[in-house]
Scaffold this motif. Structure first.
Motif, short mmCIF file in Angstrom:
data_model
loop_
_atom_site.label_atom_id
_atom_site.label_comp_id
_atom_site.label_asym_id
_atom_site.label_seq_id
_atom_site.Cartn_x
_atom_site.Cartn_y
_atom_site.Cartn_z
N UNK A 34 -18.30 5.60 -9.56
CA UNK A 34 -16.90 5.85 -9.74
C UNK A 34 -16.10 4.82 -8.93
N UNK A 35 -14.93 4.50 -9.43
CA UNK A 35 -14.04 3.58 -8.70
C UNK A 35 -12.96 4.37 -7.98
N UNK A 36 -12.55 3.86 -6.82
CA UNK A 36 -11.54 4.53 -6.02
C UNK A 36 -10.49 3.54 -5.52
N UNK A 37 -9.27 4.03 -5.40
CA UNK A 37 -8.18 3.29 -4.78
C UNK A 37 -7.63 4.21 -3.69
N UNK A 38 -7.53 3.70 -2.47
CA UNK A 38 -7.03 4.50 -1.36
C UNK A 38 -5.79 3.85 -0.78
N UNK A 39 -4.76 4.67 -0.56
CA UNK A 39 -3.51 4.22 0.05
C UNK A 39 -3.46 4.71 1.49
N UNK A 96 -6.40 9.27 -1.96
CA UNK A 96 -7.47 8.49 -2.57
C UNK A 96 -7.49 8.87 -4.04
N UNK A 97 -7.52 7.87 -4.90
CA UNK A 97 -7.44 8.09 -6.35
C UNK A 97 -8.78 7.72 -6.98
N UNK A 98 -9.38 8.68 -7.66
CA UNK A 98 -10.61 8.46 -8.40
C UNK A 98 -10.25 7.98 -9.79
N UNK A 99 -10.81 6.87 -10.20
CA UNK A 99 -10.47 6.25 -11.49
C UNK A 99 -11.64 6.45 -12.44
N UNK A 100 -11.48 7.36 -13.40
CA UNK A 100 -12.54 7.64 -14.39
C UNK A 100 -12.79 6.43 -15.28
N UNK A 101 -11.71 5.86 -15.75
CA UNK A 101 -11.80 4.66 -16.59
C UNK A 101 -10.56 3.82 -16.32
N UNK A 102 -10.72 2.53 -16.41
CA UNK A 102 -9.61 1.64 -16.15
C UNK A 102 -8.63 1.73 -17.30
N UNK A 103 -7.34 2.00 -17.03
CA UNK A 103 -6.36 2.18 -18.11
C UNK A 103 -6.12 0.90 -18.90
N UNK A 104 -5.90 1.08 -20.19
CA UNK A 104 -5.60 -0.07 -21.05
C UNK A 104 -4.13 -0.45 -20.94
N UNK A 105 -3.29 0.51 -20.61
CA UNK A 105 -1.86 0.25 -20.45
C UNK A 105 -1.50 0.37 -18.97
N UNK A 106 -0.43 -0.27 -18.54
CA UNK A 106 -0.05 -0.20 -17.13
C UNK A 106 0.21 1.23 -16.67
N UNK A 107 -0.22 1.52 -15.44
CA UNK A 107 0.01 2.81 -14.80
C UNK A 107 0.70 2.54 -13.47
N UNK A 108 1.78 3.23 -13.21
CA UNK A 108 2.46 3.12 -11.93
C UNK A 108 1.64 3.90 -10.91
N UNK A 109 0.95 3.19 -10.02
CA UNK A 109 0.02 3.82 -9.10
C UNK A 109 0.67 4.39 -7.85
N UNK A 110 1.74 3.79 -7.40
CA UNK A 110 2.40 4.31 -6.20
C UNK A 110 3.88 4.04 -6.28
N UNK A 119 -18.40 9.99 -0.24
CA UNK A 119 -19.02 8.69 0.02
C UNK A 119 -17.97 7.60 0.14
N UNK A 120 -16.93 7.68 -0.68
CA UNK A 120 -15.85 6.70 -0.62
C UNK A 120 -15.12 6.81 0.72
N UNK A 121 -14.83 8.04 1.15
CA UNK A 121 -14.14 8.24 2.42
C UNK A 121 -14.96 7.68 3.58
N UNK A 122 -16.25 7.92 3.56
CA UNK A 122 -17.13 7.39 4.60
C UNK A 122 -17.09 5.86 4.61
N UNK A 123 -17.20 5.25 3.43
CA UNK A 123 -17.16 3.79 3.33
C UNK A 123 -15.83 3.22 3.78
N UNK A 124 -14.74 3.89 3.44
CA UNK A 124 -13.42 3.43 3.86
C UNK A 124 -13.30 3.45 5.39
N UNK A 125 -13.77 4.53 5.99
CA UNK A 125 -13.73 4.64 7.45
C UNK A 125 -14.56 3.52 8.09
#
Length: 125
Positions: free
Chosen positions: A1-6, A61-75, A31-37
């Motif tokens: 899974x892919x993650x984006x953390x702010x 932290x945002x879990x990304x199931x699939x990368x969007x085909x159209x723009x998404x306002x993330x923050x 696992x993502x939180x551990x890796x980020x730390x």
């Protein structure tokens, strides 16, 4: 899974405030939180990037199931400069995205009920 953390941070003994974002792949949110730390500590120990930072907060932290085909306002974030209050939203269009907020271990229920003090993800001063 892919993650984006702010993240947000305080530096120079709370005289400044800033933000950064990290991306990674991991098998789970924990696992993502551990890796980020681990990465934050490696940056802290191996560079001067975080020298003046007092505390770092994991805003979400945002879990990304699939990368969007159209723009998404993330923050989206808006700050009142007079009193420093902030309004933020992550992400606006959540199709295929799952947003998690980080709570310190043992404090999950207090945080869900919004009866809490914000605690740093990492602190070293």
């Amino acid at each position: 899974m892919r993650y984006m953390a702010h993240f947000s941070f305080d530096e120079d003994h709370h005289k400044k405030h800033g933000y950064f974002t990290m991306l990674l792949s991991a098998d789970s949110t924990q696992g993502a939180i551990k890796s980020l730390h681990e990465k934050i500590m490696a940056i802290r120990n191996g560079t001067h990037a975080f020298d003046d930072i007092d505390e770092i907060y994991l805003d979400d932290i945002i879990e990304i199931d699939h990368f969007p085909e159209k723009p998404v306002l993330m923050r989206y974030e808006s700050m009142d400069l007079a009193d420093q209050t902030t309004l933020s939203s992550n992400p606006i269009d959540q199709k295929g995205l799952h947003v998690f907020h980080w709570w310190p271990k043992g404090k999950e229920e207090e945080y869900r009920q919004e009866k809490y003090d914000i605690e740093p993800f990492v602190r070293w001063h």
